[in-house]
Design an enzyme around this catalytic site. Structure first.
Site, PDB file in Angstrom:
ATOM      1  N   TYR A  98       0.827  -1.213   0.000  1.00  0.00           N
ATOM      2  CA  TYR A  98       0.000   0.000   0.000  1.00  0.00           C
ATOM      3  C   TYR A  98       0.861   1.264   0.000  1.00  0.00           C
ATOM      4  O   TYR A  98       0.342   2.354   0.175  1.00  0.00           O
ATOM      5  CB  TYR A  98      -0.963  -0.023   1.193  1.00  0.00           C
ATOM      6  CG  TYR A  98      -1.875  -1.222   1.168  1.00  0.00           C
ATOM      7  CD1 TYR A  98      -2.999  -1.238   0.345  1.00  0.00           C
ATOM      8  CD2 TYR A  98      -1.583  -2.364   1.902  1.00  0.00           C
ATOM      9  CE1 TYR A  98      -3.822  -2.358   0.277  1.00  0.00           C
ATOM     10  CE2 TYR A  98      -2.403  -3.489   1.840  1.00  0.00           C
ATOM     11  CZ  TYR A  98      -3.520  -3.474   1.029  1.00  0.00           C
ATOM     12  OH  TYR A  98      -4.318  -4.580   0.959  1.00  0.00           O
ATOM     13  N   ASP A 157      -0.176 -11.368   9.789  1.00  0.00           N
ATOM     14  CA  ASP A 157       0.706 -12.407   9.253  1.00  0.00           C
ATOM     15  C   ASP A 157       2.177 -12.124   9.483  1.00  0.00           C
ATOM     16  O   ASP A 157       2.961 -13.050   9.666  1.00  0.00           O
ATOM     17  CB  ASP A 157       0.449 -12.585   7.755  1.00  0.00           C
ATOM     18  CG  ASP A 157      -0.620 -13.650   7.480  1.00  0.00           C
ATOM     19  OD1 ASP A 157      -0.764 -14.567   8.303  1.00  0.00           O
ATOM     20  OD2 ASP A 157      -1.296 -13.553   6.449  1.00  0.00           O
ATOM     21  N   HIS A 398       4.781  -6.039  -4.653  1.00  0.00           N
ATOM     22  CA  HIS A 398       3.382  -6.270  -4.971  1.00  0.00           C
ATOM     23  C   HIS A 398       2.567  -5.047  -4.609  1.00  0.00           C
ATOM     24  O   HIS A 398       2.939  -4.221  -3.781  1.00  0.00           O
ATOM     25  CB  HIS A 398       2.831  -7.510  -4.261  1.00  0.00           C
ATOM     26  CG  HIS A 398       2.601  -7.334  -2.794  1.00  0.00           C
ATOM     27  ND1 HIS A 398       3.567  -7.607  -1.842  1.00  0.00           N
ATOM     28  CD2 HIS A 398       1.516  -6.916  -2.104  1.00  0.00           C
ATOM     29  CE1 HIS A 398       3.070  -7.367  -0.640  1.00  0.00           C
ATOM     30  NE2 HIS A 398       1.842  -6.937  -0.761  1.00  0.00           N
ATOM     31  N   TYR A 480     -11.019  -1.682   0.710  1.00  0.00           N
ATOM     32  CA  TYR A 480     -11.038  -1.455   2.161  1.00  0.00           C
ATOM     33  C   TYR A 480      -9.838  -0.621   2.589  1.00  0.00           C
ATOM     34  O   TYR A 480      -9.813  -0.107   3.707  1.00  0.00           O
ATOM     35  CB  TYR A 480     -11.051  -2.800   2.904  1.00  0.00           C
ATOM     36  CG  TYR A 480      -9.712  -3.289   3.400  1.00  0.00           C
ATOM     37  CD1 TYR A 480      -8.805  -3.859   2.525  1.00  0.00           C
ATOM     38  CD2 TYR A 480      -9.350  -3.161   4.741  1.00  0.00           C
ATOM     39  CE1 TYR A 480      -7.572  -4.300   2.971  1.00  0.00           C
ATOM     40  CE2 TYR A 480      -8.123  -3.607   5.193  1.00  0.00           C
ATOM     41  CZ  TYR A 480      -7.234  -4.177   4.302  1.00  0.00           C
ATOM     42  OH  TYR A 480      -6.010  -4.602   4.740  1.00  0.00           O
ATOM     43  N   ARG A 481      -8.880  -0.429   1.699  1.00  0.00           N
ATOM     44  CA  ARG A 481      -7.613   0.211   2.024  1.00  0.00           C
ATOM     45  C   ARG A 481      -6.961   0.483   0.690  1.00  0.00           C
ATOM     46  O   ARG A 481      -7.066  -0.330  -0.215  1.00  0.00           O
ATOM     47  CB  ARG A 481      -6.790  -0.808   2.824  1.00  0.00           C
ATOM     48  CG  ARG A 481      -5.436  -0.387   3.295  1.00  0.00           C
ATOM     49  CD  ARG A 481      -4.869  -1.536   4.116  1.00  0.00           C
ATOM     50  NE  ARG A 481      -3.605  -1.245   4.736  1.00  0.00           N
ATOM     51  CZ  ARG A 481      -2.969  -2.052   5.577  1.00  0.00           C
ATOM     52  NH1 ARG A 481      -3.519  -3.217   5.890  1.00  0.00           N
ATOM     53  NH2 ARG A 481      -1.825  -1.728   6.122  1.00  0.00           N
TER      54      ARG A 481
END
Lengths: 535, 535
Positions: A98, A157, A398, A480-481
């Site tokens: 992000y 995670d 990513h 959501y983000r």
């Protein structure tokens, strides 16, 4: 001169002159000590988006300040107001996928709270902890173990993230308390005025229930400080669960791509009736394949990996076409009852599915080897960070594209089909997980994975992610983000009644932060003086 | 002329002239139809605090408007902005003990949403409903039963209340979803500007997860509209639980006043480890005595009822010195396991305690007779409304004084001792319940009960309630909800950092509602033009 011999020019935020920046940096040094104001390029590189293309200088900070006290944060905010230098805050900055720790506005000063990392309290009797924003999952886990070890923390995670940072980004965690944002209770915040506010019962001096009761007298502002730029959170209460008699991590494997629908529908029934009470992950084969192998083992052709190769990989790595990780927690008698119920339900819905698991008692949690099973036991690790080298480059990156959908088989299949077709049309592989997944909704995380050294692939990845934002929204699925690069675009999709929600946020932003110094552009919320440039 | 023959003068809010009020009333009539604008005294009486002294005219409204659509609410807000007439909104107005439907500012126009009472959706698959603000517990229960009956709603003690209204006041409910405000998901709000905003995923047009996922992209404002005056909520999503295989209401009775401490400590352990997963009530003997008897049966002397008489009543009515109502929900095997665990734990902690209960299956829920057991089964009723005639008058009233405390035996005893000593010093009886009680905290509701026709007793009750607010706060216990008469005083106690929280709310109030037309004074939040008068 930089380490590569080129002259590095400090980026300046729009509207801020070199002199004002210089004044700000001097004032920061006076307030914090020069060693906690990072200004040289080599040190700043650590605070870039780790997945951005090597040649990109979007989202580059001008400096990083590293306060260790609330008073220092107040001083930083005061200086920013005086000089109009915008700030961008993180706890640990592990916001990978992000934008990492990088600011939305080039030239912002990063306020890194990594050194503000004290666990202020662990209350075993009432089951909560109070942490500063730099505390990582690792740190809080250690503190809990050191102070009695009867409690467990619902973790993400990757153990390197900030507990506060993850909470403020609406990040997921996977134990029972990860359901529906149950953990946060009570905050301390430095506002844009430099004032310290405490929320909930903490607004009463000496109140005994600050971290026991989630509201106060009057409106509750805590969630206003999440995914926003209305304040800097300096303390947070977080609820902890007593370790259960038994923890039983479970794996469910299905072999047909379309088994996803009955899997999701069966899971929803078992979650609604409280049989499964935690946050499962449902993983696509390449998501698992990227952790345990490299693409070239299965396919070396051009374009997206064909279904035949995916099937071969799924067989070769035993991932199935979908794999769900989940767990049961509780008294052994209850866990046994629930396991039997879970097994019967899935076997009825998907006769050839496979389900297995192992029961552990609390003293065994730290000895568990499987990283996912460790995560669900609340034992932080970094083992699941391997997947981004899928395409073989050494610097895999990513983008997380993460729309929300209702927890139905119909929606799971619809989102899968939409995202897979678009990602594959762009020549990339569909790498996805339904995670976090809670009782009535799931995030369909699509990892748009690329090699950061391959400029063409990077551009392709960003282009398809941008298209995904729009196409998903047309079908009723919203992010959501949002990644730094898509924050405005993602926010654009939330346009009900001529963007009433955005204008509401802007009204609050202007009232709380009239100079617009706190994280301008965060999740599409811009202060007045930068608003026109956005659209 | 009023029905009693006296001339009634319409109260005017401070700063609003008779002409402006007249213009507003005409405009309301034009927008809604004259029959939905109530202006005569007889009709307005229904919208007073039912427990205020008969001769008091504090908190009297000037009119009541009864819209049935969002557009009508927008028109009302527009008219209020044009005329500066303040509004005061309720769903049903059953806010008894805290001021009922009456407005904080005398002469306000009440916006009663009682006729805006449609259940817009019941989603059996995903377990939620969407309701308008006038929908009562009774209405939603009926709608759920009519549309399949597989779900159950966590309800409050009295079925006449508004689902939305209770939620917006931080009110408690008693089934598993009553824990920690888990139920609300997604809102539509009319802002003070008259604009309609949708929160969470609802900010995206056509989003499929509005009532499935509790947040959106960006900060979540939902809790900002609770216990506040920032908007008028017009739609709300609420989560529903599937009916369990078995529901087992339980009763625990203890015979020593100080058994309260081990009761609470044992309960906390059983709630933290998920054995008991709902919202218990722990009731004092007179709270139960007031439902099932009248004071004169046990004591006719002056001053508070002495311990000897309380003990006699506790034996006579079999209430014990403390009685807990609670329940188990789930598969029968799990309920049986948990009942055995609950019994063993309480018998260990309080050897002479008594515990009993009965198991019911869903088709039996509606046939249950005991009102508390009906409430915990999600079947609304009004039977628990009897207690306020304790002192024998026909018009019993009560003030709810409701501080929050951490869920420990030490805190339970400390709050009990403080409140009992102060209430008894004032000559009144200590009538209390720990309710709602959740995993880490409880509300210690003290019902200051009086006869509304006895002016001296009314004054005594208000006086002691005022002292309680201050004395509890000194010891770290703050009110979770405040009576109209104590809103400012209760808010005063939340004074951390020179009232940083109140000033934060005022900043937001001024930005969102510059004319200060929405519920001025609500929970101590005043618009700028009325702020000076407060202190």
């Amino acid at each position: 001169m930089t380490s590569t011999g080129q002259v590095w020019t400090r980026p300046l935020p729009s509207g801020v002159g070199a002199q004002a920046m210089e004044r700000a940096l001097e004032a920061f040094s006076a307030a914090l000590g020069a060693e906690r104001v990072l200004t040289d390029e080599a040190k700043l590189r650590e605070f870039r988006d780790p997945f951005q293309h090597a040649s990109s200088d979007d989202y580059t900070a001008s400096a990083v300040v590293m306060p260790t006290t609330v008073q220092e944060i107040q001083a930083i905010v005061r200086i920013a107001n005086e000089t109009s230098v915008p700030l961008w805050t993180h706890g640990q900055g592990r916001n990978n996928g992000y934008g990492g720790p990088a600011p939305r506005v080039k030239g912002s000063v990063i306020v890194s709270l990594r050194n503000m990392n004290r666990v202020l309290e662990v209350n075993e009797e009432l089951g909560y902890a109070v942490v500063e924003p730099g505390v990582r999952w690792f740190d809080l886990y250690e503190a809990i173990e050191a102070r009695g070890g009867r409690l467990m923390l619902s973790i993400a995670d990757l153990g390197w993230g900030s507990v506060v940072g993850n909470t403020l980004e609406h990040g997921g965690t996977y134990l029972p308390y990860g359901l529906d944002f149950q953990m946060q209770c009570g905050m301390e915040v430095v506002l844009a005025t430099g004032e310290v506010m405490r929320t909930g019962m903490g607004a009463m001096p000496g109140n005994r229930a600050w971290h026991c009761y989630k509201r106060g007298l009057g409106p509750t502002p805590d969630q206003l400080f999440m995914q926003s730029n209305f304040g800097i959170v300096t303390k947070m209460g977080i609820w902890l669960m007593p370790k259960p008699e038994v923890y039983m991590p479970l794996w469910l494997r299905v072999w047909n791509d379309d088994d996803l629908a009955p899997l999701v529908d069966t899971l929803r029934v078992l979650m609604l009736d409280d049989t499964i009470r935690m946050v499962p992950q449902i993983m696509s084969p390449i998501l698992l394949g990227a952790v345990f192998s490299r693409r070239e083992q299965w396919y070396t052709g051009a374009g997206p990996m064909p279904d035949e190769a995916v099937e071969r990989m799924a067989r070769g790595l035993d991932t199935g076409r979908w794999m769900m990780r989940f767990a049961l927690y509780g008294d052994e008698a209850v866990v046994d009852h629930r396991f039997a119920k879970v097994e019967a339900a899935f076997k009825r819905a998907i006769p050839n599915c496979e389900l297995w698991g192992t029961k552990y008692t609390p003293e065994q949690f730290a000895t568990i080897q499987n990283p996912s099973e460790r995560v669900q036991a609340g034992v932080p690790n970094l083992d699941l960070n391997a997947m981004t080298a899928w395409y073989g480059g050494e610097e895999g990156g990513h983008i997380g594209f993460s729309p929300i959908a209702p927890l139905t088989g119909r929606d799971a299949v619809a989102v899968r089909d939409l995202l897979r077709s678009m990602v594959e049309e762009a020549g990339l592989d569909y790498i996805a997980g339904l995670m976090p997944l809670t009782t009535r909704s799931f995030v369909h995380v699509t990892m748009v994975i690329f090699d950061t050294k391959d400029e063409r692939q990077v551009r392709t990845a960003y282009d398809v992610a941008r298209r995904l934002v729009r196409e998903a929204a047309k079908r009723g699925y919203g992010e959501y983000r949002a990644h730094l690069d898509f924050m405005d675009l993602a926010s654009d999709q939330y346009s009900f009644n001529h963007h009433a929600y955005r204008r509401f946020n802007e009204t609050i932003k202007d009232a709380l932060d009239p100079n617009g110094i706190l994280s301008p552009g965060k999740q599409g919320i811009w202060p007045r003086h930068l608003r026109n440039g956005r659209a």
